[in-house]
Design a protein around this motif. Structure first.
Motif, PDB file in Angstrom:
ATOM      1  N   GLY A 196      13.421  -2.523  -0.013  1.00 32.38           N
ATOM      2  CA  GLY A 196      13.122  -2.161   1.597  1.00 32.38           C
ATOM      3  C   GLY A 196      12.960  -1.742   2.550  1.00 32.38           C
ATOM      4  O   GLY A 196      13.246  -1.700   3.865  1.00 32.38           O
ATOM      5  N   VAL A 197      12.207  -0.255   1.902  1.00 28.31           N
ATOM      6  CA  VAL A 197      12.304   0.120   3.237  1.00 28.31           C
ATOM      7  C   VAL A 197      10.931  -0.385   3.645  1.00 28.31           C
ATOM      8  O   VAL A 197       9.212  -0.264   3.054  1.00 28.31           O
ATOM      9  CB  VAL A 197      11.415   2.155   2.301  1.00 28.31           C
ATOM     10  N   GLU A 198      10.291  -0.318   5.118  1.00 24.77           N
ATOM     11  CA  GLU A 198       8.775  -0.550   5.577  1.00 24.77           C
ATOM     12  C   GLU A 198       7.754  -0.094   6.209  1.00 24.77           C
ATOM     13  O   GLU A 198       8.203   0.729   6.982  1.00 24.77           O
ATOM     14  CB  GLU A 198       9.160  -1.989   6.545  1.00 24.77           C
ATOM     15  N   VAL A 199       6.506   0.342   5.394  1.00 22.59           N
ATOM     16  CA  VAL A 199       5.857   1.071   6.180  1.00 22.59           C
ATOM     17  C   VAL A 199       4.264   0.854   6.445  1.00 22.59           C
ATOM     18  O   VAL A 199       4.184   0.066   5.285  1.00 22.59           O
ATOM     19  CB  VAL A 199       5.745   2.819   5.531  1.00 22.59           C
ATOM     20  N   ASP A 200       3.206   0.800   7.286  1.00 21.65           N
ATOM     21  CA  ASP A 200       2.190   0.347   7.215  1.00 21.65           C
ATOM     22  C   ASP A 200       1.308   1.201   6.097  1.00 21.65           C
ATOM     23  O   ASP A 200       1.709   1.738   5.440  1.00 21.65           O
ATOM     24  CB  ASP A 200       1.621   1.529   8.543  1.00 21.65           C
ATOM     25  N   GLY A 201       0.930   0.258   5.002  1.00 22.34           N
ATOM     26  CA  GLY A 201      -0.304  -0.219   4.258  1.00 22.34           C
ATOM     27  C   GLY A 201       0.926  -0.812   3.430  1.00 22.34           C
ATOM     28  O   GLY A 201       1.098  -0.826   2.756  1.00 22.34           O
ATOM     29  N   ASP A 202       0.024   0.161   2.001  1.00 23.25           N
ATOM     30  CA  ASP A 202       0.220  -0.893   0.697  1.00 23.25           C
ATOM     31  C   ASP A 202       1.072  -0.280   0.367  1.00 23.25           C
ATOM     32  O   ASP A 202       0.472   0.386  -0.741  1.00 23.25           O
ATOM     33  CB  ASP A 202      -1.344  -1.367  -0.084  1.00 23.25           C
ATOM     34  N   VAL A 203       2.652  -0.120   0.157  1.00 17.58           N
ATOM     35  CA  VAL A 203       3.059   0.878  -0.095  1.00 17.58           C
ATOM     36  C   VAL A 203       4.104  -0.675  -1.605  1.00 17.58           C
ATOM     37  O   VAL A 203       4.710  -1.756  -1.055  1.00 17.58           O
ATOM     38  CB  VAL A 203       4.165   1.897   0.385  1.00 17.58           C
ATOM     39  N   ARG A 204       4.499  -0.247  -3.055  1.00 16.81           N
ATOM     40  CA  ARG A 204       4.757  -1.010  -3.710  1.00 16.81           C
ATOM     41  C   ARG A 204       6.170   0.425  -4.659  1.00 16.81           C
ATOM     42  O   ARG A 204       5.828   0.772  -4.564  1.00 16.81           O
ATOM     43  CB  ARG A 204       3.832  -1.666  -4.494  1.00 16.81           C
ATOM     44  N   VAL A 205       7.500  -0.654  -4.181  1.00 17.29           N
ATOM     45  CA  VAL A 205       8.447   0.096  -5.628  1.00 17.29           C
ATOM     46  C   VAL A 205       8.532  -0.553  -6.249  1.00 17.29           C
ATOM     47  O   VAL A 205       9.037  -1.640  -6.694  1.00 17.29           O
ATOM     48  CB  VAL A 205       9.823  -0.306  -4.369  1.00 17.29           C
ATOM     49  N   GLU A 206       8.125   0.478  -7.752  1.00 14.23           N
ATOM     50  CA  GLU A 206       7.984  -0.153  -8.849  1.00 14.23           C
ATOM     51  C   GLU A 206       9.010   0.439  -9.444  1.00 14.23           C
ATOM     52  O   GLU A 206       8.830   1.315 -10.120  1.00 14.23           O
ATOM     53  CB  GLU A 206       7.205  -0.405  -9.088  1.00 14.23           C
ATOM     54  N   PRO A 207      10.714   0.662  -9.879  1.00 16.50           N
ATOM     55  CA  PRO A 207      10.367   1.744 -10.347  1.00 16.50           C
ATOM     56  C   PRO A 207      10.062   1.394 -11.493  1.00 16.50           C
ATOM     57  O   PRO A 207      10.818   2.676 -12.712  1.00 16.50           O
ATOM     58  CB  PRO A 207      12.598   0.866 -10.428  1.00 16.50           C
ATOM     59  N   ASN A 208      10.271   0.596 -12.816  1.00 23.48           N
ATOM     60  CA  ASN A 208      10.129   0.395 -13.978  1.00 23.48           C
ATOM     61  C   ASN A 208       8.874   0.138 -14.480  1.00 23.48           C
ATOM     62  O   ASN A 208       7.799  -0.053 -15.170  1.00 23.48           O
ATOM     63  CB  ASN A 208      10.127  -0.902 -14.467  1.00 23.48           C
ATOM     64  N   ALA A 209       7.666   0.986 -13.289  1.00 27.58           N
ATOM     65  CA  ALA A 209       6.018   0.646 -13.784  1.00 27.58           C
ATOM     66  C   ALA A 209       5.765   1.842 -14.547  1.00 27.58           C
ATOM     67  O   ALA A 209       4.678   1.460 -15.394  1.00 27.58           O
ATOM     68  CB  ALA A 209       5.644   1.600 -12.461  1.00 27.58           C
ATOM     69  N   LEU A 210       6.135   3.154 -14.916  1.00 23.95           N
ATOM     70  CA  LEU A 210       5.848   3.790 -16.042  1.00 23.95           C
ATOM     71  C   LEU A 210       6.292   2.826 -17.513  1.00 23.95           C
ATOM     72  O   LEU A 210       5.085   3.254 -18.466  1.00 23.95           O
ATOM     73  CB  LEU A 210       6.739   5.011 -16.027  1.00 23.95           C
ATOM     74  N   SER A 211       6.913   2.052 -17.329  1.00 21.57           N
ATOM     75  CA  SER A 211       6.472   1.489 -18.762  1.00 21.57           C
ATOM     76  C   SER A 211       5.693   0.055 -19.266  1.00 21.57           C
ATOM     77  O   SER A 211       5.781  -0.755 -19.884  1.00 21.57           O
ATOM     78  CB  SER A 211       8.612   0.780 -19.050  1.00 21.57           C
ATOM     79  N   ASN A 212       4.770  -0.185 -17.633  1.00 21.50           N
ATOM     80  CA  ASN A 212       3.525  -0.503 -18.148  1.00 21.50           C
ATOM     81  C   ASN A 212       2.524  -0.227 -17.533  1.00 21.50           C
ATOM     82  O   ASN A 212       2.226  -0.645 -16.286  1.00 21.50           O
ATOM     83  CB  ASN A 212       4.623  -2.065 -17.143  1.00 21.50           C
ATOM     84  N   PRO A 213       2.223   0.268 -18.202  1.00 23.10           N
ATOM     85  CA  PRO A 213       0.605   1.463 -17.711  1.00 23.10           C
ATOM     86  C   PRO A 213      -0.189   0.286 -17.276  1.00 23.10           C
ATOM     87  O   PRO A 213      -0.347   0.861 -16.176  1.00 23.10           O
ATOM     88  CB  PRO A 213       0.534   2.320 -18.542  1.00 23.10           C
ATOM     89  N   VAL A 214       0.040  -0.898 -18.421  1.00 18.11           N
ATOM     90  CA  VAL A 214      -1.679  -2.087 -17.275  1.00 18.11           C
ATOM     91  C   VAL A 214      -1.438  -1.968 -16.365  1.00 18.11           C
ATOM     92  O   VAL A 214      -2.530  -2.410 -16.003  1.00 18.11           O
ATOM     93  CB  VAL A 214      -1.767  -3.438 -18.984  1.00 18.11           C
ATOM     94  N   GLU A 215      -0.088  -2.543 -15.616  1.00 19.43           N
ATOM     95  CA  GLU A 215       0.325  -3.463 -14.386  1.00 19.43           C
ATOM     96  C   GLU A 215      -0.542  -1.927 -13.357  1.00 19.43           C
ATOM     97  O   GLU A 215      -1.004  -2.035 -12.290  1.00 19.43           O
ATOM     98  CB  GLU A 215       1.272  -3.392 -13.948  1.00 19.43           C
ATOM     99  N   VAL A 216      -0.236  -0.747 -13.291  1.00 21.08           N
ATOM    100  CA  VAL A 216      -0.345   0.120 -12.871  1.00 21.08           C
ATOM    101  C   VAL A 216      -1.565   0.759 -12.914  1.00 21.08           C
ATOM    102  O   VAL A 216      -2.144   1.453 -11.821  1.00 21.08           O
ATOM    103  CB  VAL A 216       0.489   1.635 -13.341  1.00 21.08           C
ATOM    104  N   VAL A 217      -2.448   1.002 -13.619  1.00 24.66           N
ATOM    105  CA  VAL A 217      -3.122   1.542 -13.923  1.00 24.66           C
ATOM    106  C   VAL A 217      -4.384   0.870 -15.666  1.00 24.66           C
ATOM    107  O   VAL A 217      -4.408   0.665 -16.368  1.00 24.66           O
ATOM    108  CB  VAL A 217      -3.511   3.224 -14.653  1.00 24.66           C
ATOM    109  N   PRO A 218      -4.874  -0.659 -14.862  1.00 29.87           N
ATOM    110  CA  PRO A 218      -5.588  -1.090 -15.915  1.00 29.87           C
ATOM    111  C   PRO A 218      -6.789  -0.305 -15.773  1.00 29.87           C
ATOM    112  O   PRO A 218      -6.822  -1.030 -16.905  1.00 29.87           O
ATOM    113  CB  PRO A 218      -5.460  -2.575 -15.384  1.00 29.87           C
TER     114      PRO A 218
END
Length: 657
Positions: A196-218
């Motif tokens: 819910g935090v709004e800041v300028d730029g492409d900021v994504r909140v993805e708490p489960n990112a580490l469990s899906n490396p392909v999405e984070v670092v294809p």
């Protein structure tokens, strides 16, 4: 299979092999390509390890090639096979084939050879194979356009380990996220608290990112395919040119690869290409836009007669005004037109979209100046915007492509592996076709060759005379000089070596027993000294004592010492070999003397010369069984006796009877 139990594999190499997904399967299959992907293991080393593993698997003690000459024949046969491979891998893989006394190993290769000989070899397949190489692991991937962010030290450590390709940053609050967003095209926040935090730029909140490396670092998944793109494409071409069963949809895989550049970037996307071109051309386009504005303004000034009354000029000078003020007063419209032209040129030459064009137009201000100059801060902002847009789109496309390719690594490995193995099979097929080979039949005793041609002759294969020859027990081979005695031994040796490799042999048909070892002794150059003579006799003692089921080929052993002693020594060796059940052929010019000395009836075969024509021997290359061949001197004396009435030649001829 215990890796460290393989001869020549130490603890360090065993640990390296253990890093492979299934090292035991690779070892059993002689899969040099897979084995060479183990850390520190070259293809040559992988071939040696595979050969040792195969011996272990088949309980093969080795040692079949018992002499230097036997090993030379093997290397010559192996070189012929390797010369027919297309890939470097195929040549290395050939090194895993060796003559064996183990029936299971011989049958294993025979099954492979039978299938290989049924294959059709085409130029299209060979051309496609030229581009196939073993797959390699990519170098470490490093991505700097995006980062992971967290407020938690433990999460930081976990992220560093799980996704080492990306920078991981620690922030305290939303302001820290905003700061990161100014330096990275994308920031991935790992903490739920940032939702819910709004800041300028492409900021994504993805708490489960580490469990899906392909999405984070294809890039992790894509790096493998980018590194091996051309090799996989070549393997696809091989499968299309043959009847190999493909492990996947070739069209779908090739289409996916077409979207990838050799360095892991996105290929064939019009938007990425547009942004990349705009970035490449930005500085030049800004410079050209300045030229457009200045040229227009210069033309306007040259075409105008600017009149300033004295009072106005004095007023401008008193205010310290310069040309800018003059332009603003006298040429405001022309300046505006020039700047608009510059802006239009910049937007059009870079093919900018609406949002990008809005930023680009601010690169040239409304305040008159001459010469017209751009605002570097605006150009920098445009560059940042273009870069961020390009990286964001590339990342999205990479994710989509990685999702498509991530599960296809196994297919790619199978695809390339099958193509590389096909190269080996086709080499066997080409060898068999080039030399009119057939698969031999294994029987109980001896060797029987029909229509054999030695591959060690210095003549084209189709010009060599076919030879029929059989070996049962112990025999002497007699014949004229240059009649083909040595080439007959070479033929027998090469046929036995190839047969016990499990491969086709250069003959119309071959039947042979499965020998335990091959002892081939080449012709000795000159009489040996006492030490060398003793060593040679000791060597034959070992063969005689343990040579059951072995094949012994010896070329003119009599040259090691005086003729009288040689006949006695050879006779003794033959007696021991006969008693021990070995098969043997000794080429000798002392066949008569040896037969008289031996205490058993030695078989003497002969390569018979039909006669002399224009001073050249005419020879029947196939040895005649139980026949002591006439010598060259006897033939010459016979020829002279037939041409002359002198009784001298007749008397000489009687001495040969």
């Amino acid at each position: 299979m215990e890796l460290s139990a393989i001869p020549g594999v130490g603890a360090k190499t065993a640990d390296a092999l253990a890093e492979l997904d299934d090292p035991e399967a690779a070892l059993r299959a002689g899969d040099v390509a897979t084995l060479s992907r183990a850390p520190g293991v070259s293809e040559g080393r992988a071939a040696r390890i595979a050969r040792a593993a195969i011996r272990t698997e088949h309980d093969d003690p080795g040692g079949f090639l018992a002499t230097d000459r036997a090993r030379e024949v093997y290397r010559a046969m192996l070189d012929e096979l390797k010369a027919r491979t297309v890939t470097d891998y195929g040549a290395k893989r050939m090194e895993t084939f060796y003559p064996s006394a183990a029936q299971s190993r011989i049958e294993e290769v025979r099954t492979f050879a039978e299938r290989a000989m049924d294959r059709t070899v085409s130029e299209a397949v060979l051309d496609a194979l030229a581009g196939v190489e073993p797959l390699t692991d990519p170098r470490d991937v490093s991505v700097r356009d995006r980062c992971l962010a967290t407020t938690n030290g433990e999460t930081y450590a976990t992220a560093r380990e799980a996704i080492p390709e990306l920078p991981v940053e620690v922030v305290d609050d939303a302001r820290g996220l905003a700061d990161l967003a100014r330096g990275y095209s994308t920031v991935i926040a790992l903490d739920e608290t940032f939702a819910g935090v709004e800041v300028d730029g492409d900021v994504r909140v993805e708490p489960n990112a580490l469990s899906n490396p392909v999405e984070v670092v294809p890039e992790r998944a894509l790096a493998f395919f980018a590194t091996n793109r051309d090799r996989i494409r070549a393997a696809i071409a091989v499968h299309r040119a043959t009847d190999l069963d493909a492990p996947c949809d070739l069209d779908a895989l090739e289409d996916a690869l077409s979207g990838l550049t050799g360095d892991g970037g996105i290929a064939g996307d019009a938007e990425v290409d547009r942004l990349a071109t705009a970035l490449d051309d930005l500085d030049a386009a800004v410079g050209m836009a300045e030229n457009v504005a200045n040229d227009r303004l210069r033309e306007a000034i040259e075409e105008r007669d600017v009149t300033i009354e004295g009072a106005d000029l004095l007023s401008l000078v008193e205010r310290g005004a310069g040309v800018d003020s003059l332009l603003s007063r006298e040429l405001a419209d022309e300046y505006a037109d020039a700047v608009d032209a510059a802006r239009d040129h910049l937007v059009e030459s870079l093919d900018l979209d609406t949002g990008e064009a809005e930023v680009a137009r601010r690169a040239f201000g409304d305040e008159p100046t001459y010469p017209v100059d751009h605002d570097e801060s605006v150009v920098s902002r445009l560059r940042e915007d273009l870069t961020a847009a390009k990286e964001r789109r590339e990342t999205r496309l990479k994710r989509e492509l990685a999702d498509e390719l991530a599960d296809r690594r196994g297919d790619a490995e199978a695809l390339v592996g099958a193509a590389l193995e096909l190269d080996v099979a086709l080499a066997v097929a080409r060898f068999a076709d080039d030399y009119d080979c057939t698969l031999p039949t294994f029987a109980d005793e001896g060797v029987a060759i029909e229509g054999g041609r030695s591959l060690l002759l210095d003549v084209p294969h189709d010009e060599a005379d076919p030879v029929d020859y059989g070996i049962e027990g112990v025999a002497l081979l007699s014949g004229v000089n240059s009649g083909g005695k040595t080439s007959t031994l070479d033929l027998v040796a090469s046929v036995v070596v190839l047969a016990q490799m499990g491969l086709p042999v250069p003959a119309e048909s071959v039947r042979l027993q499965r020998f335990s070892s091959l002892h081939y002794h080449a012709k000795t150059q000159g009489t040996l000294d006492a030490g060398a003579f003793e060593s040679t006799v000791r060597e034959f003692a070992d063969v005689a004592d343990g040579g059951a089921d072995s094949l012994v080929l010896v070329d003119e052993l009599e040259s090691i010492t005086e003729p009288g002693a040689s006949a006695k020594i050879i006779a003794g060796i033959l007696e021991a070999l006969d008693e021990n059940g070995a098969s043997a052929v000794f080429v000798s010019h002392l066949a008569g003397e040896i037969r008289e000395t031996a205490n058993f009836e030695v078989t003497v075969d002969g390569i018979e010369a039909v006669g002399l024509v224009d001073g050249e021997l005419v020879v029947n290359r196939s040895p005649v069984k139980d026949h002591l061949a006439r010598s060259t001197p006897e033939l010459i004396v016979e020829k002279l006796a037939g041409e002359s009435e002198a009784t001298f030649y007749d008397r000489l001829l009687e001495k040969f009877e």
